[in-house]
Design a protein around this motif. Sequence first.
Motif, mmCIF file in Angstrom:
data_model
loop_
_atom_site.group_PDB
_atom_site.id
_atom_site.type_symbol
_atom_site.label_atom_id
_atom_site.label_comp_id
_atom_site.label_asym_id
_atom_site.label_seq_id
_atom_site.Cartn_x
_atom_site.Cartn_y
_atom_site.Cartn_z
ATOM 1 N N CYS A 92 -7.246 -0.180 -10.442
ATOM 2 C CA CYS A 92 -8.564 0.298 -10.027
ATOM 3 C C CYS A 92 -9.203 1.095 -11.158
ATOM 4 O O CYS A 92 -8.576 1.981 -11.743
ATOM 5 C CB CYS A 92 -8.459 1.169 -8.785
ATOM 6 N N VAL A 93 -10.449 0.788 -11.447
ATOM 7 C CA VAL A 93 -11.232 1.519 -12.440
ATOM 8 C C VAL A 93 -12.285 2.326 -11.687
ATOM 9 O O VAL A 93 -13.071 1.767 -10.932
ATOM 10 C CB VAL A 93 -11.912 0.547 -13.426
ATOM 11 N N GLY A 94 -12.295 3.636 -11.874
ATOM 12 C CA GLY A 94 -13.262 4.472 -11.182
ATOM 13 C C GLY A 94 -12.710 5.020 -9.877
ATOM 14 O O GLY A 94 -11.516 4.894 -9.577
ATOM 15 N N PRO A 95 -13.579 5.627 -9.072
ATOM 16 C CA PRO A 95 -13.146 6.268 -7.823
ATOM 17 C C PRO A 95 -12.547 5.263 -6.838
ATOM 18 O O PRO A 95 -12.978 4.115 -6.762
ATOM 19 C CB PRO A 95 -14.443 6.864 -7.255
ATOM 20 N N VAL A 96 -11.546 5.726 -6.103
ATOM 21 C CA VAL A 96 -10.924 4.918 -5.060
ATOM 22 C C VAL A 96 -11.644 5.226 -3.750
ATOM 23 O O VAL A 96 -11.500 6.318 -3.203
ATOM 24 C CB VAL A 96 -9.421 5.220 -4.948
ATOM 25 N N LEU A 97 -12.447 4.268 -3.267
ATOM 26 C CA LEU A 97 -13.290 4.474 -2.079
ATOM 27 C C LEU A 97 -13.156 3.281 -1.143
ATOM 28 O O LEU A 97 -13.954 2.351 -1.185
ATOM 29 C CB LEU A 97 -14.762 4.631 -2.497
ATOM 30 N N PHE A 98 -12.129 3.319 -0.307
ATOM 31 C CA PHE A 98 -11.918 2.227 0.634
ATOM 32 C C PHE A 98 -12.664 2.511 1.935
ATOM 33 O O PHE A 98 -12.537 3.593 2.506
ATOM 34 C CB PHE A 98 -10.434 2.047 0.933
ATOM 35 N N ARG A 99 -13.412 1.523 2.404
ATOM 36 C CA ARG A 99 -14.151 1.705 3.659
ATOM 37 C C ARG A 99 -13.222 1.759 4.869
ATOM 38 O O ARG A 99 -13.508 2.439 5.847
ATOM 39 C CB ARG A 99 -15.155 0.570 3.853
ATOM 40 N N ASP A 100 -12.153 0.992 4.818
ATOM 41 C CA ASP A 100 -11.255 0.898 5.973
ATOM 42 C C ASP A 100 -9.955 0.241 5.536
ATOM 43 O O ASP A 100 -9.755 -0.032 4.349
ATOM 44 C CB ASP A 100 -11.915 0.097 7.117
ATOM 45 N N GLN A 101 -9.066 0.001 6.488
ATOM 46 C CA GLN A 101 -7.763 -0.570 6.157
ATOM 47 C C GLN A 101 -7.887 -1.988 5.607
ATOM 48 O O GLN A 101 -7.088 -2.406 4.756
ATOM 49 C CB GLN A 101 -6.839 -0.563 7.381
ATOM 50 N N LEU A 102 -8.862 -2.734 6.054
ATOM 51 C CA LEU A 102 -9.063 -4.081 5.515
ATOM 52 C C LEU A 102 -9.331 -4.018 4.013
ATOM 53 O O LEU A 102 -8.737 -4.768 3.234
ATOM 54 C CB LEU A 102 -10.220 -4.784 6.225
ATOM 55 N N ALA A 103 -10.203 -3.107 3.599
ATOM 56 C CA ALA A 103 -10.484 -2.962 2.167
ATOM 57 C C ALA A 103 -9.223 -2.535 1.417
ATOM 58 O O ALA A 103 -8.938 -3.041 0.324
ATOM 59 C CB ALA A 103 -11.603 -1.955 1.945
ATOM 60 N N ARG A 104 -8.463 -1.622 2.008
ATOM 61 C CA ARG A 104 -7.222 -1.187 1.347
ATOM 62 C C ARG A 104 -6.258 -2.348 1.193
ATOM 63 O O ARG A 104 -5.596 -2.496 0.153
ATOM 64 C CB ARG A 104 -6.556 -0.053 2.153
ATOM 65 N N ASP A 105 -6.148 -3.179 2.220
ATOM 66 C CA ASP A 105 -5.247 -4.324 2.163
ATOM 67 C C ASP A 105 -5.676 -5.321 1.081
ATOM 68 O O ASP A 105 -4.839 -5.848 0.339
ATOM 69 C CB ASP A 105 -5.177 -5.015 3.524
ATOM 70 N N ILE A 106 -6.960 -5.577 0.989
ATOM 71 C CA ILE A 106 -7.454 -6.478 -0.056
ATOM 72 C C ILE A 106 -7.122 -5.911 -1.430
ATOM 73 O O ILE A 106 -6.693 -6.630 -2.341
ATOM 74 C CB ILE A 106 -8.964 -6.712 0.092
ATOM 75 N N ALA A 107 -7.289 -4.605 -1.596
ATOM 76 C CA ALA A 107 -6.990 -3.967 -2.877
ATOM 77 C C ALA A 107 -5.513 -4.098 -3.231
ATOM 78 O O ALA A 107 -5.163 -4.282 -4.407
ATOM 79 C CB ALA A 107 -7.397 -2.499 -2.845
ATOM 80 N N CYS A 108 -4.636 -4.001 -2.247
ATOM 81 C CA CYS A 108 -3.208 -4.196 -2.512
ATOM 82 C C CYS A 108 -2.954 -5.573 -3.113
ATOM 83 O O CYS A 108 -2.176 -5.725 -4.063
ATOM 84 C CB CYS A 108 -2.403 -4.050 -1.218
ATOM 85 N N LEU A 109 -3.620 -6.573 -2.562
ATOM 86 C CA LEU A 109 -3.447 -7.938 -3.066
ATOM 87 C C LEU A 109 -4.042 -8.095 -4.461
ATOM 88 O O LEU A 109 -3.502 -8.819 -5.301
ATOM 89 C CB LEU A 109 -4.071 -8.929 -2.089
ATOM 90 N N LEU A 110 -5.144 -7.410 -4.726
ATOM 91 C CA LEU A 110 -5.726 -7.462 -6.067
ATOM 92 C C LEU A 110 -4.765 -6.873 -7.102
ATOM 93 O O LEU A 110 -4.661 -7.365 -8.224
ATOM 94 C CB LEU A 110 -7.056 -6.705 -6.100
ATOM 95 N N ASP A 111 -4.056 -5.817 -6.727
ATOM 96 C CA ASP A 111 -3.151 -5.160 -7.664
ATOM 97 C C ASP A 111 -1.948 -6.018 -8.042
ATOM 98 O O ASP A 111 -1.324 -5.780 -9.079
ATOM 99 C CB ASP A 111 -2.669 -3.824 -7.091
ATOM 100 N N VAL A 112 -1.581 -6.993 -7.216
ATOM 101 C CA VAL A 112 -0.434 -7.852 -7.544
ATOM 102 C C VAL A 112 -0.872 -9.265 -7.911
ATOM 103 O O VAL A 112 -0.045 -10.163 -8.017
ATOM 104 C CB VAL A 112 0.600 -7.897 -6.393
ATOM 105 N N ASP A 113 -2.169 -9.462 -8.118
ATOM 106 C CA ASP A 113 -2.696 -10.757 -8.553
ATOM 107 C C ASP A 113 -2.680 -10.788 -10.076
ATOM 108 O O ASP A 113 -3.401 -10.034 -10.735
ATOM 109 C CB ASP A 113 -4.118 -10.942 -8.020
ATOM 110 N N ASP A 114 -1.872 -11.673 -10.656
ATOM 111 C CA ASP A 114 -1.709 -11.712 -12.110
ATOM 112 C C ASP A 114 -2.992 -12.070 -12.843
ATOM 113 O O ASP A 114 -3.117 -11.800 -14.038
ATOM 114 C CB ASP A 114 -0.607 -12.709 -12.498
ATOM 115 N N GLU A 115 -3.951 -12.684 -12.161
ATOM 116 C CA GLU A 115 -5.200 -13.069 -12.818
ATOM 117 C C GLU A 115 -6.222 -11.933 -12.862
ATOM 118 O O GLU A 115 -7.214 -12.017 -13.567
ATOM 119 C CB GLU A 115 -5.812 -14.286 -12.121
ATOM 120 N N VAL A 116 -5.982 -10.880 -12.095
ATOM 121 C CA VAL A 116 -6.929 -9.771 -12.022
ATOM 122 C C VAL A 116 -6.630 -8.759 -13.126
ATOM 123 O O VAL A 116 -5.524 -8.221 -13.212
ATOM 124 C CB VAL A 116 -6.875 -9.089 -10.642
#
Length: 198
Positions: free
Chosen positions: A27-51
Amino acid sequence: MMSISSPRSVAQSNAVGTLYPLSTVRCVGPVLFRDQLARDIACLLDVDDEVLSWSCRSLSLSKDGQVYKPDFMVERADLRFAIDGVRDDEAPPWAKAKSIDAGFPYEAIAASALPRIRLKNAKDLLRYARHEAALSDRIRLLAALDEYSSLTVAEALVVFRETKPVAGLASMVLQRFVTMDLDERLIGPETIVRRKRD
Protein backbone atom coordinates in the motif's frame (compact mmCIF):
# COMPACT_ATOMS: atom_id res chain seq x y z
CA MET A 1 -6.11 11.75 -11.76
CA MET A 2 -9.34 13.68 -11.86
CA SER A 3 -10.10 15.92 -8.91
CA ILE A 4 -12.41 18.72 -7.94
CA SER A 5 -12.32 21.16 -5.04
CA SER A 6 -14.98 21.19 -2.30
CA PRO A 7 -17.37 18.81 -4.08
CA ARG A 8 -20.30 16.85 -2.74
CA SER A 9 -19.38 13.21 -2.25
CA VAL A 10 -21.66 10.38 -3.30
CA ALA A 11 -21.71 6.88 -1.81
CA GLN A 12 -18.83 7.92 0.43
CA SER A 13 -20.53 8.15 3.80
CA ASN A 14 -18.87 4.88 4.72
CA ALA A 15 -17.17 4.55 8.07
CA VAL A 16 -13.44 3.96 7.88
CA GLY A 17 -12.55 1.65 10.74
CA THR A 18 -9.80 -0.68 11.90
CA LEU A 19 -10.01 -3.93 9.97
CA TYR A 20 -7.85 -7.03 10.21
CA PRO A 21 -5.19 -7.98 9.41
CA LEU A 22 -3.67 -4.62 10.31
CA SER A 23 -0.54 -4.64 8.16
CA THR A 24 -0.08 -4.26 4.42
CA VAL A 25 3.00 -4.68 2.24
CA ARG A 26 2.30 -2.84 -1.02
CA CYS A 27 0.00 0.00 0.00
CA VAL A 28 1.24 3.46 -0.94
CA GLY A 29 -0.23 6.28 1.13
CA PRO A 30 -2.87 6.18 3.88
CA VAL A 31 -4.63 2.92 4.65
CA LEU A 32 -8.36 3.76 4.36
CA PHE A 33 -10.58 0.73 4.01
CA ARG A 34 -14.31 1.41 3.72
CA ASP A 35 -15.29 -1.99 5.07
CA GLN A 36 -14.24 -5.63 5.36
CA LEU A 37 -14.82 -6.22 1.65
CA ALA A 38 -12.23 -3.56 0.81
CA ARG A 39 -9.83 -5.04 3.36
CA ASP A 40 -10.27 -8.49 1.85
CA ILE A 41 -9.58 -7.21 -1.67
CA ALA A 42 -6.44 -5.49 -0.37
CA CYS A 43 -5.22 -8.76 1.14
CA LEU A 44 -5.47 -10.36 -2.29
CA LEU A 45 -3.67 -7.43 -3.91
CA ASP A 46 -0.77 -7.87 -1.48
CA VAL A 47 -0.20 -11.49 -2.56
CA ASP A 48 -0.74 -10.90 -6.29
CA ASP A 49 2.68 -11.19 -7.94
CA GLU A 50 1.62 -8.88 -10.78
CA VAL A 51 0.75 -6.00 -8.46
CA LEU A 52 3.57 -3.52 -7.85
CA SER A 53 1.61 -1.24 -5.52
CA TRP A 54 -1.88 -0.07 -4.64
CA SER A 55 -3.43 2.90 -2.88
CA CYS A 56 -6.71 3.45 -1.05
CA ARG A 57 -9.33 5.83 -2.45
CA SER A 58 -6.75 7.98 -4.21
CA LEU A 59 -8.65 8.46 -7.48
CA SER A 60 -11.34 11.17 -7.43
CA LEU A 61 -13.97 10.89 -10.14
CA SER A 62 -16.36 13.80 -10.57
CA LYS A 63 -19.57 14.65 -12.39
CA ASP A 64 -21.99 17.56 -11.88
CA GLY A 65 -20.40 18.61 -8.60
CA GLN A 66 -20.38 15.07 -7.21
CA VAL A 67 -17.26 13.09 -6.40
CA TYR A 68 -16.77 9.37 -6.04
CA LYS A 69 -13.58 7.56 -5.00
CA PRO A 70 -13.17 3.87 -5.92
CA ASP A 71 -11.67 1.65 -3.24
CA PHE A 72 -8.28 1.21 -4.91
CA MET A 73 -5.90 2.37 -7.56
CA VAL A 74 -3.69 -0.55 -8.54
CA GLU A 75 -0.40 -0.45 -10.40
CA ARG A 76 1.02 -3.31 -12.43
CA ALA A 77 4.06 -3.15 -14.67
CA ASP A 78 1.87 -2.58 -17.71
CA LEU A 79 -1.26 -0.93 -16.35
CA ARG A 80 -2.88 1.28 -13.72
CA PHE A 81 -6.53 0.58 -12.97
CA ALA A 82 -9.29 1.15 -10.43
CA ILE A 83 -10.93 -1.54 -8.29
CA ASP A 84 -14.17 -1.14 -6.38
CA GLY A 85 -16.06 -3.50 -4.12
CA VAL A 86 -19.69 -4.20 -5.06
CA ARG A 87 -22.04 -3.10 -2.28
CA ASP A 88 -25.70 -2.25 -1.68
CA ASP A 89 -24.78 1.44 -1.74
CA GLU A 90 -23.15 0.92 -5.09
CA ALA A 91 -20.94 3.30 -7.01
CA PRO A 92 -22.80 5.91 -9.05
CA PRO A 93 -23.57 4.72 -12.59
CA TRP A 94 -21.16 7.23 -14.11
CA ALA A 95 -18.10 6.11 -12.07
CA LYS A 96 -16.91 3.40 -14.46
CA ALA A 97 -17.16 5.63 -17.52
CA LYS A 98 -15.34 8.49 -15.77
CA SER A 99 -12.56 6.15 -14.65
CA ILE A 100 -12.12 4.84 -18.19
CA ASP A 101 -12.19 8.40 -19.56
CA ALA A 102 -9.36 9.25 -17.16
CA GLY A 103 -7.34 6.35 -18.60
CA PHE A 104 -7.94 3.84 -15.83
CA PRO A 105 -9.83 0.59 -16.51
CA TYR A 106 -12.40 -0.06 -13.78
CA GLU A 107 -13.14 -3.40 -12.14
CA ALA A 108 -15.97 -4.08 -9.68
CA ILE A 109 -15.56 -7.10 -7.40
CA ALA A 110 -18.32 -8.72 -5.34
CA ALA A 111 -17.60 -10.49 -2.06
CA SER A 112 -18.92 -13.73 -3.55
CA ALA A 113 -16.25 -13.58 -6.26
CA LEU A 114 -13.30 -13.55 -3.86
CA PRO A 115 -11.29 -16.81 -3.84
CA ARG A 116 -11.86 -18.06 -0.29
CA ILE A 117 -8.80 -20.29 0.11
CA ARG A 118 -6.41 -17.72 -1.34
CA LEU A 119 -7.97 -15.02 0.85
CA LYS A 120 -7.53 -17.10 4.02
CA ASN A 121 -3.92 -17.84 3.11
CA ALA A 122 -3.29 -14.16 2.36
CA LYS A 123 -4.71 -13.14 5.74
CA ASP A 124 -2.58 -15.75 7.52
CA LEU A 125 0.58 -14.47 5.81
CA LEU A 126 -0.23 -10.80 6.40
CA ARG A 127 -0.30 -11.34 10.16
CA TYR A 128 3.50 -11.42 9.76
CA ALA A 129 3.85 -8.46 7.40
CA ARG A 130 5.79 -6.43 9.99
CA HIS A 131 8.37 -9.16 10.44
CA GLU A 132 11.55 -9.55 8.45
CA ALA A 133 13.72 -12.62 8.06
CA ALA A 134 17.27 -12.19 9.32
CA LEU A 135 19.83 -12.04 6.54
CA SER A 136 21.46 -15.30 7.65
CA ASP A 137 18.11 -17.12 7.62
CA ARG A 138 17.24 -15.69 4.23
CA ILE A 139 20.55 -16.80 2.75
CA ARG A 140 20.21 -20.30 4.24
CA LEU A 141 16.72 -20.79 2.85
CA LEU A 142 17.56 -19.47 -0.61
CA ALA A 143 20.71 -21.62 -0.71
CA ALA A 144 18.69 -24.69 0.29
CA LEU A 145 16.14 -23.96 -2.43
CA ASP A 146 18.91 -23.53 -4.98
CA GLU A 147 20.22 -26.94 -4.01
CA TYR A 148 16.94 -28.86 -3.77
CA SER A 149 14.70 -26.71 -6.03
CA SER A 150 11.82 -27.01 -3.56
CA LEU A 151 11.12 -27.75 0.11
CA THR A 152 7.97 -28.39 2.08
CA VAL A 153 6.98 -25.75 4.62
CA ALA A 154 7.97 -28.18 7.38
CA GLU A 155 11.46 -28.54 5.85
CA ALA A 156 11.81 -24.80 5.23
CA LEU A 157 10.98 -23.92 8.84
CA VAL A 158 13.95 -25.93 10.11
CA VAL A 159 16.31 -23.55 8.27
CA PHE A 160 15.43 -20.54 10.45
CA ARG A 161 17.72 -19.95 13.42
CA GLU A 162 17.56 -16.22 14.21
CA THR A 163 14.00 -15.44 13.13
CA LYS A 164 10.84 -17.09 14.40
CA PRO A 165 10.37 -19.70 11.67
CA VAL A 166 6.76 -19.06 10.61
CA ALA A 167 7.22 -15.29 10.76
CA GLY A 168 10.43 -15.53 8.74
CA LEU A 169 8.95 -17.76 6.05
CA ALA A 170 5.77 -15.67 5.79
CA SER A 171 7.79 -12.48 5.41
CA MET A 172 9.86 -14.06 2.64
CA VAL A 173 6.69 -15.00 0.77
CA LEU A 174 5.28 -11.48 1.17
CA GLN A 175 8.58 -9.92 0.07
CA ARG A 176 8.63 -12.25 -2.95
CA PHE A 177 11.86 -14.07 -2.17
CA VAL A 178 9.99 -17.39 -2.21
CA THR A 179 6.64 -18.57 -3.45
CA MET A 180 4.06 -21.17 -2.51
CA ASP A 181 0.68 -22.23 -3.86
CA LEU A 182 -2.02 -20.17 -2.15
CA ASP A 183 -4.98 -21.43 -4.18
CA GLU A 184 -5.34 -25.20 -3.81
CA ARG A 185 -5.48 -25.61 -0.03
CA LEU A 186 -4.67 -23.85 3.21
CA ILE A 187 -0.95 -23.48 3.95
CA GLY A 188 0.26 -26.52 5.86
CA PRO A 189 3.43 -28.51 6.59
CA GLU A 190 3.25 -30.22 3.19
CA THR A 191 2.86 -27.00 1.16
CA ILE A 192 5.70 -26.67 -1.35
CA VAL A 193 8.06 -23.69 -1.13
CA ARG A 194 10.08 -22.58 -4.16
CA ARG A 195 12.44 -19.73 -4.87
CA LYS A 196 10.72 -16.87 -6.66
CA ARG A 197 12.05 -16.46 -10.18
CA ASP A 198 11.38 -13.37 -12.29
